[in-house]
Enzyme design. Structure first.
Site, PDB file in Angstrom:
ATOM      1  N   LYS A  13       0.826  -1.218   0.000  1.00 50.82           N
ATOM      2  CA  LYS A  13       0.000   0.000   0.000  1.00 50.82           C
ATOM      3  C   LYS A  13       0.858   1.266   0.000  1.00 50.82           C
ATOM      4  CE  LYS A  13      -2.539  -0.502   3.682  1.00 50.82           C
ATOM      5  NZ  LYS A  13      -1.988  -1.750   4.228  1.00 50.82           N
ATOM      6  N   ARG A  88      -9.893   2.807   8.589  1.00 55.74           N
ATOM      7  CA  ARG A  88      -9.506   1.486   9.089  1.00 55.74           C
ATOM      8  C   ARG A  88     -10.666   0.816   9.833  1.00 55.74           C
ATOM      9  NH1 ARG A  88      -3.814   1.739   8.577  1.00 55.74           N
ATOM     10  NH2 ARG A  88      -2.613   0.301   9.764  1.00 55.74           N
ATOM     11  N   ARG A 122      11.060  -6.113   5.819  1.00 59.61           N
ATOM     12  CA  ARG A 122      10.778  -4.712   5.491  1.00 59.61           C
ATOM     13  C   ARG A 122      11.663  -3.744   6.274  1.00 59.61           C
ATOM     14  NH1 ARG A 122       4.748  -2.530   5.071  1.00 59.61           N
ATOM     15  NH2 ARG A 122       4.528  -3.151   7.234  1.00 59.61           N
ATOM     16  N   ARG A 154      10.523  -1.535  11.380  1.00 58.57           N
ATOM     17  CA  ARG A 154       9.524  -0.757  12.103  1.00 58.57           C
ATOM     18  C   ARG A 154       9.400  -1.266  13.541  1.00 58.57           C
ATOM     19  NH1 ARG A 154       4.343   0.182   8.268  1.00 58.57           N
ATOM     20  NH2 ARG A 154       3.353  -0.263  10.252  1.00 58.57           N
ATOM     21  N   ARG A 165      -1.930  -6.620  14.499  1.00 54.48           N
ATOM     22  CA  ARG A 165      -2.228  -5.787  13.325  1.00 54.48           C
ATOM     23  C   ARG A 165      -3.007  -6.580  12.280  1.00 54.48           C
ATOM     24  NH1 ARG A 165       3.508  -4.167  11.751  1.00 54.48           N
ATOM     25  NH2 ARG A 165       2.546  -3.093  10.003  1.00 54.48           N
TER      26      ARG A 165
HETATM   27  P1  AMP Z   1       0.482   1.465   8.832  1.00 50.51           P
HETATM   28  O1  AMP Z   1       1.740   2.201   8.543  1.00 50.51           O
HETATM   29  O2  AMP Z   1      -0.655   1.838   7.950  1.00 50.51           O
HETATM   30  O3  AMP Z   1       0.692  -0.030   8.915  1.00 50.51           O
HETATM   31  O4  AMP Z   1       0.036   1.914  10.314  1.00 50.51           O
HETATM   32  C1  AMP Z   1       0.862   1.669  11.419  1.00 50.51           C
HETATM   33  C2  AMP Z   1       0.067   1.805  12.696  1.00 50.51           C
HETATM   34  O5  AMP Z   1      -0.417   3.147  12.815  1.00 50.51           O
HETATM   35  C3  AMP Z   1      -1.181   0.932  12.805  1.00 50.51           C
HETATM   36  O6  AMP Z   1      -0.897  -0.383  13.253  1.00 50.51           O
HETATM   37  C4  AMP Z   1      -1.987   1.720  13.827  1.00 50.51           C
HETATM   38  O7  AMP Z   1      -1.471   1.546  15.143  1.00 50.51           O
HETATM   39  C5  AMP Z   1      -1.692   3.163  13.409  1.00 50.51           C
HETATM   40  N1  AMP Z   1      -2.675   3.618  12.405  1.00 50.51           N
HETATM   41  C6  AMP Z   1      -2.434   3.962  11.112  1.00 50.51           C
HETATM   42  N2  AMP Z   1      -3.557   4.339  10.498  1.00 50.51           N
HETATM   43  C7  AMP Z   1      -4.539   4.232  11.409  1.00 50.51           C
HETATM   44  C8  AMP Z   1      -5.937   4.461  11.383  1.00 50.51           C
HETATM   45  N3  AMP Z   1      -6.569   4.872  10.263  1.00 50.51           N
HETATM   46  N4  AMP Z   1      -6.646   4.256  12.526  1.00 50.51           N
HETATM   47  C9  AMP Z   1      -6.034   3.846  13.663  1.00 50.51           C
HETATM   48  N5  AMP Z   1      -4.736   3.587  13.755  1.00 50.51           N
HETATM   49  C10 AMP Z   1      -3.968   3.784  12.639  1.00 50.51           C
END
Ligand code: AMP
Length: 211
Positions: A13, A88, A122, A154, A165
């Site tokens: 993504k 989300r 990653r 990360r 997740r």
């Molecule tokens: P990502 O980089 O999209 O995998 O997001 C990393 C982390 O950020 C997620 O596991 C959540 O803890 C937080 N996060 C990102 N986007 C959202 C969202 N729309 N709602 C809630 N938490 C988010």
């Protein structure tokens, strides 16, 4: 074009939304990147979000929505955008409905075994440029090609956080695709297993009729 990109963790993504945004000359908005930037800045918002993120849980909606709305209010979203990692859950999707309409839903499909394999390799720099030890290695080991910053895993890529997740994605996020299925808008599914270039080309081909 106003696009939401759905897909499990490590389905591409971040990479694909940034490529797509560059071609379509519009912003890619990643709430995950926005949170990571807040954490680096040491902001109060970042401090609150960090504990949830490191456990792999969704950050509470009040925090996420305020941050998203601030970003969304900027002028560059007027002619379209690609959303990566937002909405989300249902609360966020309802909030988005109030803010804008969506033209296309893109779904990146990736089987769970590939998700786990990709997550383990990653790497990321502090400006959120994404690499992978085997599928997209940096030119120089451990260093970002674009800005020379060090690359690291990360903080939320520990086995427990990964499990949480993935569960959040299956339980809270995938039902959103069905929510949009009931509407009159294209839902485009893309096999995300091939290389970055092949997936990008497939996305552009499938989007072409709607541009
Ligand atoms: P990502 O980089 O999209 O995998 O997001 C990393 C982390 O950020 C997620 O596991 C959540 O803890 C937080 N996060 C990102 N986007 C959202 C969202 N729309 N709602 C809630 N938490 C988010």
């Amino acid at each position: 074009m106003r696009i939401i990109l759905f897909g499990p963790q490590a389905s591409g993504k971040g990479t694909q939304s940034k490529l797509l945004a560059r071609v379509l000359e519009m912003p890619a908005i990643s709430t995950g990147d926005l949170f990571r930037e807040e954490i680096q800045r040491g902001s109060a918002r970042g401090k609150r979000a960090e504990a949830y993120m490191n456990r792999g849980e969704l950050v509470p909606d009040d925090l996420t929505l305020t941050m998203f709305q601030e970003r969304f209010a900027r002028d560059d979203t007027r002619n379209g955008f690609v959303l990566d990692g937002f909405p989300r859950n249902t609360v966020q999707a309802e909030a988005l409905d109030v803010m804008t309409t969506i033209d296309v839903i893109l779904v990146l499909d990736l089987p769970e075994e590939d998700v786990l394999e990709r997550m383990s390799g990653r790497l990321l720099c502090s400006k959120n440029h994404i690499y992978h030890t085997t599928t997209k290695p940096p030119k120089k080991d451990g260093v970002c090609d674009i800005d020379g910053l060090p690359l690291k895993q990360r903080d939320d890529e520990t086995p427990n956080a990964i499990r949480t997740r993935l569960a959040a994605y299956h339980v809270q996020t995938t039902p959103l695709v069905d929510r949009y299925r009931g509407r009159d808008l294209p839902i485009i599914e893309i096999d995300s297993r091939p290389s970055i270039d092949i997936v990008h080309t497939a996305i552009m081909e499938k989007l072409a009729p709607y541009r």
